[in-house]
Design a protein around this motif. Structure first.
Motif, short mmCIF file in Angstrom:
data_model
loop_
_atom_site.label_atom_id
_atom_site.label_comp_id
_atom_site.label_asym_id
_atom_site.label_seq_id
_atom_site.Cartn_x
_atom_site.Cartn_y
_atom_site.Cartn_z
N ALA B 230 0.85 -1.20 0.00
CA ALA B 230 0.00 0.00 0.00
C ALA B 230 0.88 1.24 0.00
O ALA B 230 1.82 1.35 0.78
CB ALA B 230 -0.90 -0.01 1.22
N ASN B 231 0.55 2.16 -0.90
CA ASN B 231 1.31 3.41 -0.99
C ASN B 231 0.47 4.44 -1.76
O ASN B 231 -0.73 4.21 -1.99
CB ASN B 231 2.67 3.17 -1.66
CG ASN B 231 2.53 2.38 -2.96
OD1 ASN B 231 1.57 2.58 -3.72
ND2 ASN B 231 3.45 1.47 -3.21
N GLU B 232 1.11 5.53 -2.18
CA GLU B 232 0.36 6.58 -2.89
C GLU B 232 -0.34 6.05 -4.13
O GLU B 232 -1.48 6.40 -4.41
CB GLU B 232 1.33 7.69 -3.34
CG GLU B 232 1.73 8.65 -2.25
CD GLU B 232 2.65 9.72 -2.80
OE1 GLU B 232 3.45 10.23 -2.02
OE2 GLU B 232 2.56 10.03 -4.01
N ASN B 234 -1.03 2.87 -4.87
CA ASN B 234 -1.81 1.64 -4.70
C ASN B 234 -2.37 1.59 -3.28
O ASN B 234 -1.62 1.46 -2.32
CB ASN B 234 -0.93 0.41 -4.96
CG ASN B 234 -1.72 -0.86 -4.78
OD1 ASN B 234 -2.89 -0.91 -5.14
ND2 ASN B 234 -1.10 -1.87 -4.21
N THR B 235 -3.68 1.73 -3.19
CA THR B 235 -4.29 1.85 -1.86
C THR B 235 -5.15 0.64 -1.53
O THR B 235 -6.18 0.75 -0.89
CB THR B 235 -5.13 3.13 -1.78
OG1 THR B 235 -6.06 3.13 -2.88
CG2 THR B 235 -4.27 4.37 -1.84
N SER B 236 -4.73 -0.53 -1.97
CA SER B 236 -5.50 -1.73 -1.66
C SER B 236 -4.89 -2.47 -0.46
O SER B 236 -3.76 -2.20 -0.05
CB SER B 236 -5.60 -2.65 -2.87
OG SER B 236 -4.32 -2.94 -3.37
N PRO B 270 -2.58 -2.35 6.23
CA PRO B 270 -1.98 -2.33 4.89
C PRO B 270 -0.59 -2.95 4.92
O PRO B 270 0.06 -2.98 5.96
CB PRO B 270 -1.91 -0.83 4.58
CG PRO B 270 -1.79 -0.18 5.91
CD PRO B 270 -2.53 -1.05 6.89
N ARG B 272 2.64 -2.36 4.52
CA ARG B 272 3.72 -1.39 4.49
C ARG B 272 4.31 -1.31 5.89
O ARG B 272 3.66 -1.70 6.87
CB ARG B 272 3.25 -0.02 4.03
CG ARG B 272 2.15 0.57 4.88
CD ARG B 272 1.77 1.94 4.33
NE ARG B 272 0.77 2.57 5.16
CZ ARG B 272 0.39 3.82 5.01
NH1 ARG B 272 0.92 4.57 4.06
NH2 ARG B 272 -0.52 4.35 5.79
#
Lengths: 115, 400
Positions: B230-232, B234-236, B270, B272
C-alpha cells in the motif's frame, strides 16, 4: 531447507492444535523412543492425532468408540495408521438388548406444538 | 418499493460441521466473517433426455438437482484482543482448515536465551524448545538482531529439533549473541499440510439483505492470498479470496446481521512498514500472491440419493505470483536463480497492533522466468514461482 535429518518430523495434516499440548506430545514421543527415529515418528503421528482439537474429529466415525488404531504396512512399504472397528463385545450386545426393550420415540405433532 | 432487497447489505457466516452432511447453522454472534464481497451461484445438474420428440426440438432435460459455487474476498484483519482466540474461533481460519491447513495456537509468549552457534540466517534456541523437526515452522520469533519495532519479528521457515535451531527467511545484520534473549510471542498460525487426513466440511450462511442462503458440505476449490504493498499509487489491502463447492441447505427470509463494532474496530492493516524478503534478500516489490487450487468432486455411489458421496479434495496445485522492482544483477540475479532452479524462501510481514500482525512465509520456492514490464513509470519484473515442499509449504501467522 536445512533441518537435522536425524530428528523425527511432525506431521500436522489438517486440524487444530494447542502449541503446548503439541510440543509435549512430540517431546514425550521422542523421549520414549530415543534413538529410534521410525518408532519416534510413529509415536509423534499418534500424539499429533490425539492432540488434534478439530471440532469435526469427534464426529468422524474413524474416531468413535468401537474403533481402534492399528498400524499396517502401506502399499509403498510405509507404516500407516488406520482405524478399524473392534469386534462386538458383550457390552454392545447388552446395549442392543436395552435399545430393543426401550419404547419407540413418538413423533411430535406440529399442530399440537403450535397450540 | 419497500420489499426490494439491497445488494450492499451482505453478511457471511461460516461454521465447521461435525461431519459430512451435518449442517451446522452458523451463529451470527460468533461465526460472521468480515467479507468485502461474496458470491453464491446455483447450478443445475441436468442430463439430456435422448428421446426423439418427432420434431426438431430436443426433449426437455432431466433435472437431477442443484449445486452451489460459493466465493468471497476477506480483507485480512486479525482477531485482535489480548491473546489468540480459542482454537477454531477465528472464523476466516475455518476456510483454511477446510483447505487442509493446520491451526496452531500458542496462548502466551515465552522467552529463551540464544545458544552458541547462531548465524545471520539461523537462531540457536534454548535446548528446552521442541525436539521435533519442523515444529516451529510458521512461528514468529523476536530478537533485537532481527530488527526494531514491528520489524523485530521474523517467521521461522525451518526448524531442527535435534539442535533446536530456527532458520529464518531473512539475513540479519548481526549474529544474535550467545545469551541474549529471544521471544516467541503468542500466535495463531495456519500451516499448509499434506491433506493426508480428511479436512473439515463447512456450513455457510450468506445473507443478502432480508434473505439468507444456507449451504453445507463446503469444500474449497481455491484459496488465494494477495498481499499488495500500500502506498500513494496503490491503496488496496491484503486479502484472502476463496471459492468452493457446496450443497444448498435452505433459502429462508432472514434479515442480514450487522458486523459487531468489535470486529469493525480492528483495522485492516496495509502491507507497508513490514518486510519482504526473497531468498533472504530484502527487495522492493509491489505484490505477492499465493494461490492453492483444489480439484473437488464426489465419488459415484448409487446408494446415495444424489448418486455420489460427499465432496472430497482430489488434488491441488499451488502457485506464487510476484511483482518485484527491477534491480541490478549484482544485487539480485533472477536469471541465474531461474536457470539453477534455486530453492529459496519468501517472507512477507505486515500489521497493526496485537493480534493484527501478519506473516506469510513460503519456506521453499523456485522461480519461473520473470519478465520486465512497467509499473507506474518504474521497471518491474513479474513472474510465477512454485513451492517445492509437499508438507508445511506455506504458513500464515498472526501474532500478539
Amino acid at each position: 531447507m536445512t533441518t537435522d535429518k536425524n530428528s523425527p518430523k511432525i506431521p500436522l495434516g489438517s486440524g487444530s492444535y494447542d502449541y503446548d499440548a503439541l510440543k509435549k506430545a512430540g517431546d514425550d514421543a521422542i523421549a520414549k523412543h530415543k534413538g529410534d527415529r521410525a518408532k519416534a515418528e510413529d509415536a509423534i503421528a499418534d500424539a499429533v492425532d490425539k492432540a488434534n482439537r478439530s471440532p469435526s474429529k469427534d464426529a468422524d466415525p474413524r474416531y468413535t468408540p468401537g474403533y481402534e488404531t492399528v498400524k499396517r504396512k502401506g502399499s509403498t512399504g510405509e507404516t500407516e495408521t488406520i482405524q478399524v472397528p473392534v469386534a462386538a463385545t458383550d457390552n454392545e450386545a447388552d446395549a442392543d438388548a436395552e435399545k430393543a426393550a426401550a419404547p419407540e420415540p413418538q413423533p411430535r405433532s406440529p399442530v399440537a406444538a403450535k397450540s | 418499493m419497500a420489499w426490494n432487497h439491497r445488494s450492499r447489505v451482505v453478511a457471511v457466516a461460516i461454521a465447521v460441521q461435525a461431519g459430512a452432511g451435518q449442517f451446522q447453522q452458523p451463529n451470527p454472534a460468533t461465526d460472521l466473517i468480515a467479507v468485502a464481497s461474496a458470491t453464491n451461484t446455483h447450478d443445475a445438474i441436468t442430463a439430456a433426455d435422448p428421446t426423439a420428440t418427432g420434431t426438431v426440438y430436443e426433449s426437455n432435460r432431466v433435472f437431477f438437482g442443484k449445486t452451489a459455487t460459493i466465493g468471497g474476498t476477506i480483507p485480512l484483519r486479525g482477531p485482535g484482543g489480548a491473546q489468540p482466540p480459542a482454537l477454531g474461533a477465528w472464523a476466516p481460519g475455518r476456510i483454511l482448515a477446510a483447505g487442509g491447513w493446520a491451526e496452531v495456537r500458542k496462548a502466551a509468549a515465552t522467552n529463551g536465551a540464544v545458544g552458541a552457534g547462531s548465524t545471520t540466517t539461523a537462531i540457536q534456541l534454548a535446548n528446552t524448545e521442541s525436539a521435533v523437526d519442523g515444529f516451529l515452522i510458521g512461528a514468529p520469533i523476536q530478537h533485537a538482531s532481527v530488527g526494531a519495532g514491528f520489524q523485530q519479528t521474523s517467521i521461522v521457515m525451518a526448524y531442527s529439533g535435534g539442535t533446536t535451531t530456527a532458520f529464518i527467511p531473512e539475513t540479519l545484520g548481526a549474529v544474535p549473541a550467545n545469551g541474549t534473549n529471544y521471544t516467541i510471542p503468542a500466535y495463531l498460525s495456519y500451516i499448509q499440510g499434506t491433506l493426508s487426513g480428511a479436512p473439515v466440511y463447512l456450513s455457510m450462511s450468506i445473507w443478502r439483505d432480508k434473505k439468507r442462503y444456507d449451504y453445507r458440505d463446503l469444500q474449497p476449490s481455491s484459496i488465494a492470498f494477495n498481499v499488495p504493498v500500500a502506498n500513494e499509487a496503490n491503496t488496496s489491502f491484503p486479502d484472502m479470496t476463496f471459492q468452493g463447492k457446496a450443497l444448498i441447505q435452505a433459502i429462508v427470509d432472514d434479515a442480514s446481521p450487522a458486523l459487531s463494532s468489535a470486529v469493525l474496530g480492528i483495522p485492516v492493516p496495509p502491507a507497508r512498514g513490514g518486510k519482504f524478503y526473497l531468498d533472504r534478500v530484502k527487495l522492493g516489490h509491489q505484490q505477492l500472491g499465493f494461490t492453492t487450487n483444489y480439484t473437488v468432486a464426489g465419488a459415484s455411489n448409487q446408494n446415495q440419493a444424489s448418486g455420489q458421496d460427499n465432496y472430497d479434495i482430489l488434488s491441488a496445485n499451488r502457485q506464487v505470483t510476484m511483482d518485484i522492482n527491477q534491480m541490478a544483477v549484482a544485487d539480485f540475479d533472477f536469471h541465474g536463480r531461474e536457470d539453477a532452479q534455486t530453492k529459496m524462501p519468501v517472507l512477507s510481514t505486515w500489521g497493526m497492533g496485537a493480534g493484527n500482525k501478519f506473516g506469510l512465509v513460503l519456506p521453499s520456492v523456485c522461480l519461473d522466468p520473470f519478465s520486465p514490464g512497467d509499473r507506474n513509470g518504474y521497471v518491474s519484473i513479474t513472474g510465477n514461482a512454485y513451492v517445492t515442499e509437499v508438507d508445511k509449504a506455506a504458513a500464515l501467522t498472526i501474532w500478539w
